[in-house]
Design an enzyme around this catalytic site. Sequence first.
Site, PDB file in Angstrom:
ATOM      1  N   GLU A   1       0.982  -0.755  -0.114  1.00 14.36           N
ATOM      2  CA  GLU A   1      -0.584   0.167  -0.113  1.00 14.36           C
ATOM      3  C   GLU A   1       0.908   1.055   0.173  1.00 14.36           C
ATOM      4  OE1 GLU A   1      -3.136  -0.305  -0.190  1.00 14.36           O
ATOM      5  OE2 GLU A   1      -3.784  -2.283   0.139  1.00 14.36           O
TER       6      GLU A   1
ATOM      7  N   CYS B   1      -1.483   8.933   2.585  1.00 16.96           N
ATOM      8  CA  CYS B   1      -1.312   8.861   1.139  1.00 16.96           C
ATOM      9  C   CYS B   1      -2.115   9.327  -0.051  1.00 16.96           C
ATOM     10  CB  CYS B   1      -2.114   7.437   1.617  1.00 16.96           C
ATOM     11  SG  CYS B   1      -2.593   6.626   1.968  1.00 16.96           S
TER      12      CYS B   1
HETATM   13  P1  NAD Z   1       7.979   4.981   4.780  1.00 14.49           P
HETATM   14  O1  NAD Z   1       8.371   3.953   3.663  1.00 14.49           O
HETATM   15  O2  NAD Z   1       9.355   5.586   5.396  1.00 14.49           O
HETATM   16  O3  NAD Z   1       8.158   3.586   6.887  1.00 14.49           O
HETATM   17  C1  NAD Z   1       6.775   3.200   6.393  1.00 14.49           C
HETATM   18  C2  NAD Z   1       7.149   1.676   7.755  1.00 14.49           C
HETATM   19  O4  NAD Z   1       8.586   1.391   6.716  1.00 14.49           O
HETATM   20  C3  NAD Z   1       7.805   2.246   9.239  1.00 14.49           C
HETATM   21  O5  NAD Z   1       7.378   1.114   9.632  1.00 14.49           O
HETATM   22  C4  NAD Z   1       9.422   2.044   8.652  1.00 14.49           C
HETATM   23  O6  NAD Z   1       9.570   1.411   9.922  1.00 14.49           O
HETATM   24  C5  NAD Z   1       9.369   0.905   7.907  1.00 14.49           C
HETATM   25  N1  NAD Z   1      10.706   0.612   7.046  1.00 14.49           N
HETATM   26  C6  NAD Z   1      11.734   1.651   6.981  1.00 14.49           C
HETATM   27  N2  NAD Z   1      12.526   1.042   6.029  1.00 14.49           N
HETATM   28  C7  NAD Z   1      12.803   0.461   6.219  1.00 14.49           C
HETATM   29  C8  NAD Z   1      13.319  -0.882   4.967  1.00 14.49           C
HETATM   30  N3  NAD Z   1      14.706  -0.405   4.744  1.00 14.49           N
HETATM   31  N4  NAD Z   1      13.177  -1.773   4.489  1.00 14.49           N
HETATM   32  C9  NAD Z   1      11.339  -2.610   6.076  1.00 14.49           C
HETATM   33  N5  NAD Z   1      10.557  -1.353   6.428  1.00 14.49           N
HETATM   34  C10 NAD Z   1      11.237  -0.291   6.660  1.00 14.49           C
HETATM   35  O7  NAD Z   1       6.876   5.696   4.880  1.00 14.49           O
HETATM   36  P2  NAD Z   1       6.280   6.764   6.010  1.00 14.49           P
HETATM   37  O8  NAD Z   1       6.976   8.134   5.289  1.00 14.49           O
HETATM   38  O9  NAD Z   1       5.988   6.225   7.604  1.00 14.49           O
HETATM   39  O10 NAD Z   1       4.760   7.013   5.453  1.00 14.49           O
HETATM   40  C11 NAD Z   1       4.201   7.800   4.421  1.00 14.49           C
HETATM   41  C12 NAD Z   1       4.669   6.932   2.649  1.00 14.49           C
HETATM   42  O11 NAD Z   1       3.748   6.376   3.013  1.00 14.49           O
HETATM   43  C13 NAD Z   1       4.085   8.253   1.946  1.00 14.49           C
HETATM   44  O12 NAD Z   1       4.499   7.761   1.568  1.00 14.49           O
HETATM   45  C14 NAD Z   1       2.522   7.447   1.676  1.00 14.49           C
HETATM   46  O13 NAD Z   1       2.221   7.821   0.769  1.00 14.49           O
HETATM   47  C15 NAD Z   1       2.448   6.505   2.046  1.00 14.49           C
HETATM   48  N6  NAD Z   1       1.063   5.560   2.403  1.00 14.49           N
HETATM   49  C16 NAD Z   1       0.320   4.885   2.138  1.00 14.49           C
HETATM   50  C17 NAD Z   1      -0.661   4.641   2.397  1.00 14.49           C
HETATM   51  C18 NAD Z   1      -1.275   3.493   1.779  1.00 14.49           C
HETATM   52  O14 NAD Z   1      -2.399   2.952   1.913  1.00 14.49           O
HETATM   53  N7  NAD Z   1      -1.562   2.971   0.390  1.00 14.49           N
HETATM   54  C19 NAD Z   1      -1.080   4.913   3.720  1.00 14.49           C
HETATM   55  C20 NAD Z   1      -0.380   5.233   4.653  1.00 14.49           C
HETATM   56  C21 NAD Z   1       0.598   5.875   3.604  1.00 14.49           C
END
Ligand code: NAD
Length: 476
Positions: free
Chosen positions: A218, A252
């Site tokens: 997502e 998002c």
């Molecule tokens: P992010 O990708 O930085 O982090 C998300 C999660 O990934 C966190 O729990 C983090 O600990 C983990 N993470 C970080 N590095 C990682 C790695 N190397 N391997 C595995 N996991 C890792 O995203 P964010 O800043 O927390 O959220 C913002 C983003 O999320 C935006 O791009 C937004 O559009 C997207 N988003 C999408 C949805 C959806 O439902 N489609 C909903 C909310 C947010």
Amino acid sequence: MADNRHAELVGILGKQRAAFTAARPEPLSARRDRIERAIALLKENGEELCRAMAADFGNRSPHQSMITDIAGTVGFGRYCLKNIYKWSRTERRKVQFPLGLLGARAELRYEPKGVIGILSPWNFPVNLSFGPLMQVFAAGNRAMLKPSEFTERTSDLLAELVAARFGADECVVVTGGPEVAHAFSELPFDHLVFTGSTQTGRKVMEAAAKNLVPVTLELGGKSPAILGRSADLEKAGERIALGKMMNAGQICLAPDYLYVPADMEEGAVAAVELGVRNMYPSLLANEDYASVISDRHFDRLKGLVEDARAKGAEVLEINPADEDFSQSNARKMPLTILRNVTDDMDAMKEEIFGPVLPVKTYKAVEEAIAHVNAHDRPLGLYYFGDDAAEREEVLTRTISGGVTVNDVLFHVSMEDLPFGGVGPSGMGSYHGVEGFREFSHARSIYTQPRVDIAKLGGMKPPYGPAAVKAARMMMK
Ligand code: NAD
């Protein structure tokens, strides 16, 4: 990451899988019980969770959190409870003629996959961890959750609450930073759900690929809001303003940029401004308006604005009470509208994820369609207007994860509609029956009748005229 942390995660997964295997076949009542406990956890601790979210953000309306993270997730849990019997029913499937007459039978059973990992982001920390969890439970799985390190208090509280209500072999919350998240994504789960950025999504899919773990991603992207000529500007302006201001645009599905007919630009910008003024008469001293999550994100957003200004954009800050943001360390930012934007500006290249709204103009709606098609497929697309032909033209000539017509965001709140992205905005979906199926294994079961079908069909060696005849019949 310390080896003992890795060993701990492997240990939890092993325990959950062993318990899952030993408990099969589990009655649906066991699934219902888990969903009911998750609902009770949210209802009984909703206020405390809202306080934790407010502290993590620095500022986030408890009313907003109660709606988006607590009530919305409880509602989704209830929806799962209501549909669980229907979703999990075995389906009879057709067998080719004349096998049915001979007693053959085909059926499809939706079975649990096993242990599912859930990696969630900070922007809706409860909704985006417990939302998938409800459907993961509905499909009969066990779960390991790793919420974001940016919302540390909320994540710690979730860990504590889950430990008090669930056995470690049913559901566990793992906390930690990117290293733990990476180790988590490398675990040999039966399925992994990741919500977050496209960039991290790539890493997660790569890590999951090592164990051929199926993923639901997502992700995010630049969701356009296209105003048609027939749009009601006042309504559209207020709805777009809300989509960009709720959670300070850290959604998002927030409308990322606006596309308007050139001669309606003034009116559209004025309508968005009016919407902001009506809903948020002040910003700094207003609890309804959230802070940007971290200094890094705050600097990134300011950087987007400065880059656009330097490249010739007109910058319009909507600051209804004329507050002095420079004297504040609350990481609050007024909605900043960018006009005369060009595609070389960072604000038109990366997902904004904050209260900045670039406005592009078109002479013919085809230009907006062409722009959308020339860029990554977005998570959401919004069309405003009453012109059915134009609406269909926009919808049938573009591709996006989902669509809301005459508003923004709302399609995600329809529990019965699958929610997910396409291409760089994600793969797979949850919500609706599709989410149940995403977290289930569709197991095909064919029962052979007593008669020797292989022989009857000429499929048994030694091959001869019967095989030739059978092949001919099949192609008739
Ligand atoms: P992010 O990708 O930085 O982090 C998300 C999660 O990934 C966190 O729990 C983090 O600990 C983990 N993470 C970080 N590095 C990682 C790695 N190397 N391997 C595995 N996991 C890792 O995203 P964010 O800043 O927390 O959220 C913002 C983003 O999320 C935006 O791009 C937004 O559009 C997207 N988003 C999408 C949805 C959806 O439902 N489609 C909903 C909310 C947010």
